[in-house]
Write an enzyme that holds these catalytic residues in place. Structure first.
Site, PDB file in Angstrom:
ATOM      1  N   TYR A   1     -14.104  -3.206   9.167  1.00  0.00           N
ATOM      2  CA  TYR A   1     -12.780  -2.612   9.353  1.00  0.00           C
ATOM      3  C   TYR A   1     -12.286  -2.810  10.786  1.00  0.00           C
ATOM      4  O   TYR A   1     -11.119  -3.167  11.010  1.00  0.00           O
ATOM      5  CB  TYR A   1     -12.854  -1.132   9.006  1.00  0.00           C
ATOM      6  CG  TYR A   1     -11.533  -0.404   8.937  1.00  0.00           C
ATOM      7  CD1 TYR A   1     -10.670  -0.599   7.863  1.00  0.00           C
ATOM      8  CD2 TYR A   1     -11.160   0.503   9.923  1.00  0.00           C
ATOM      9  CE1 TYR A   1      -9.466   0.088   7.783  1.00  0.00           C
ATOM     10  CE2 TYR A   1      -9.962   1.197   9.851  1.00  0.00           C
ATOM     11  CZ  TYR A   1      -9.117   0.983   8.779  1.00  0.00           C
ATOM     12  OH  TYR A   1      -7.926   1.668   8.704  1.00  0.00           O
ATOM     13  N   ALA A   2     -13.169  -2.599  11.763  1.00  0.00           N
ATOM     14  CA  ALA A   2     -12.795  -2.764  13.170  1.00  0.00           C
ATOM     15  C   ALA A   2     -12.406  -4.213  13.464  1.00  0.00           C
ATOM     16  O   ALA A   2     -11.414  -4.474  14.163  1.00  0.00           O
ATOM     17  CB  ALA A   2     -13.942  -2.326  14.079  1.00  0.00           C
TER      18      ALA A   2
ATOM     19  N   SER B   1      -5.387  -0.010  13.673  1.00  0.00           N
ATOM     20  CA  SER B   1      -6.119   1.256  13.695  1.00  0.00           C
ATOM     21  C   SER B   1      -6.776   1.421  15.049  1.00  0.00           C
ATOM     22  O   SER B   1      -7.091   0.434  15.728  1.00  0.00           O
ATOM     23  CB  SER B   1      -7.195   1.255  12.602  1.00  0.00           C
ATOM     24  OG  SER B   1      -8.083   2.353  12.750  1.00  0.00           O
TER      25      SER B   1
ATOM     26  N   ALA C   1     -11.265  -6.414  11.302  1.00  0.00           N
ATOM     27  CA  ALA C   1      -9.989  -6.695  10.635  1.00  0.00           C
ATOM     28  C   ALA C   1      -8.824  -6.117  11.420  1.00  0.00           C
ATOM     29  O   ALA C   1      -7.801  -6.792  11.619  1.00  0.00           O
ATOM     30  CB  ALA C   1     -10.014  -6.141   9.215  1.00  0.00           C
ATOM     31  N   LYS C   2      -8.966  -4.882  11.864  1.00  0.00           N
ATOM     32  CA  LYS C   2      -7.858  -4.225  12.556  1.00  0.00           C
ATOM     33  C   LYS C   2      -7.628  -4.801  13.954  1.00  0.00           C
ATOM     34  O   LYS C   2      -6.490  -4.800  14.451  1.00  0.00           O
ATOM     35  CB  LYS C   2      -8.103  -2.721  12.614  1.00  0.00           C
ATOM     36  CG  LYS C   2      -8.043  -2.040  11.242  1.00  0.00           C
ATOM     37  CD  LYS C   2      -6.716  -2.290  10.528  1.00  0.00           C
ATOM     38  CE  LYS C   2      -6.570  -1.478   9.260  1.00  0.00           C
ATOM     39  NZ  LYS C   2      -5.277  -1.686   8.593  1.00  0.00           N
TER      40      LYS C   2
ATOM     41  N   VAL D   1      -2.190  -8.075  -3.031  1.00  0.00           N
ATOM     42  CA  VAL D   1      -1.726  -8.730  -1.806  1.00  0.00           C
ATOM     43  C   VAL D   1      -2.755  -9.683  -1.211  1.00  0.00           C
ATOM     44  O   VAL D   1      -2.481 -10.344  -0.205  1.00  0.00           O
ATOM     45  CB  VAL D   1      -1.276  -7.700  -0.744  1.00  0.00           C
ATOM     46  CG1 VAL D   1      -0.010  -6.986  -1.177  1.00  0.00           C
ATOM     47  CG2 VAL D   1      -2.396  -6.696  -0.442  1.00  0.00           C
TER      48      VAL D   1
ATOM     49  N   GLY E   1       0.827  -1.198   0.000  1.00  0.00           N
ATOM     50  CA  GLY E   1       0.000   0.000   0.000  1.00  0.00           C
ATOM     51  C   GLY E   1       0.857   1.243   0.000  1.00  0.00           C
ATOM     52  O   GLY E   1       0.526   2.251   0.621  1.00  0.00           O
TER      53      GLY E   1
END
Length: 251
Positions: free
Chosen positions: A153-154, A141, A156-157, A63, A12
């Site tokens: 997202y939460a 994050s 995953a992080k 990726v 990234g």
């Protein structure tokens, strides 16, 4: 030049935190593979690094594809003979409330933000184990603590932090450290896109975030990059399995 003779891979890396990290590692003497979905996307940051006298290579790689990741790592090793530093920065957002979130948005975020890190770590570890040296830094994050509209997202992080802690245990005997950095609100293209999705300008969105941050401002990519560089350096040789929040003091 704390990264002299080191070889780094930054995923990234075409923009935001990734680009700032690639530039900082290169300025410290590292040879840096700037990885993004296509090599063209990384061209500008590679040109910036090389024009400043550094060594850099633009590499296109999905990726989330294990075979592509293996090929990417082997290309870097073929070019420079080793890989010492991996910065897992690639990520996406697909924000939505739970009841409105399609399954494909859940899957896309988990795959890009978490599975990709597993694949990249798996691909570099054999080289790092043989070298008896390696530094892995994963991007988590503040959202790992929970954030409305970001259940994918939460999750995953938060998973990134578990991955980090476990790999530190498994790889520590080979002199490989594994740590995570968890940024708060950073002024990037990703947060600008988030602002637009909620009907705000990036400036207004940042102003609102700054008001809720003890330092009363949002962060910049270079401020996260400096923490990543510390964890990727020998100055952090006894730091492993940690998640360091870079969020201006927000709780």
């Amino acid at each position: 030049m704390r990264f002299t003779d080191r070889v780094a891979v930054v995923t990234g890396g075409a923009q935001g935190i990734g680009a700032a990290t690639a530039a900082l590692l290169a300025a410290g003497g590292a040879s840096v593979a700037v990885v993004d979905l296509t090599a063209d996307r990384s061209a500008s940051i590679v040109e910036r690094i090389t024009s400043d006298g550094g060594r850099s290579l633009a590499v296109g790689c999905d990726v989330t594809d294990g075979a592509a990741v293996t090929a990417m790592v082997e290309r870097v090793v073929g070019e420079w003979g080793r890989v010492d530093i991996l910065v897992n920065n690639a990520g996406i957002t697909r924000d939505n409330l739970l009841f409105r979130m399609p399954e494909q948005e859940w899957t896309a975020v988990l795959t890009t933000n978490l599975t990709s890190m597993f694949l990249c770590c798996q691909a570099v570890q054999k080289h790092m184990v043989d070298q008896r040296y390696g530094k892995i830094v994963n991007l988590s994050s503040r959202s790992a603590l929970g954030n409305r509209g970001q259940v994918n997202y939460a999750a995953a992080k938060a998973g990134v932090q578990g991955l980090t802690a476990t790999l530190a245990i498994e790889l520590g005997q080979f002199n490989i450290t594994v740590n995570a950095v968890a940024p708060g609100y950073i002024a990037t293209a990703m947060t600008a896109a988030t602002a637009e999705r909620v009907g705000a300008t990036p400036e207004d969105h940042q102003k609102h975030a700054a008001a809720a941050t003890p330092l009363r401002r949002v962060g910049q990519p270079e401020e996260v990059a400096s923490v990543i560089a510390f964890l990727a350096s020998d100055e952090a040789s006894y730091v492993s399995g940690q998640t360091l929040y870079v969020n201006g003091g927000a709780r």
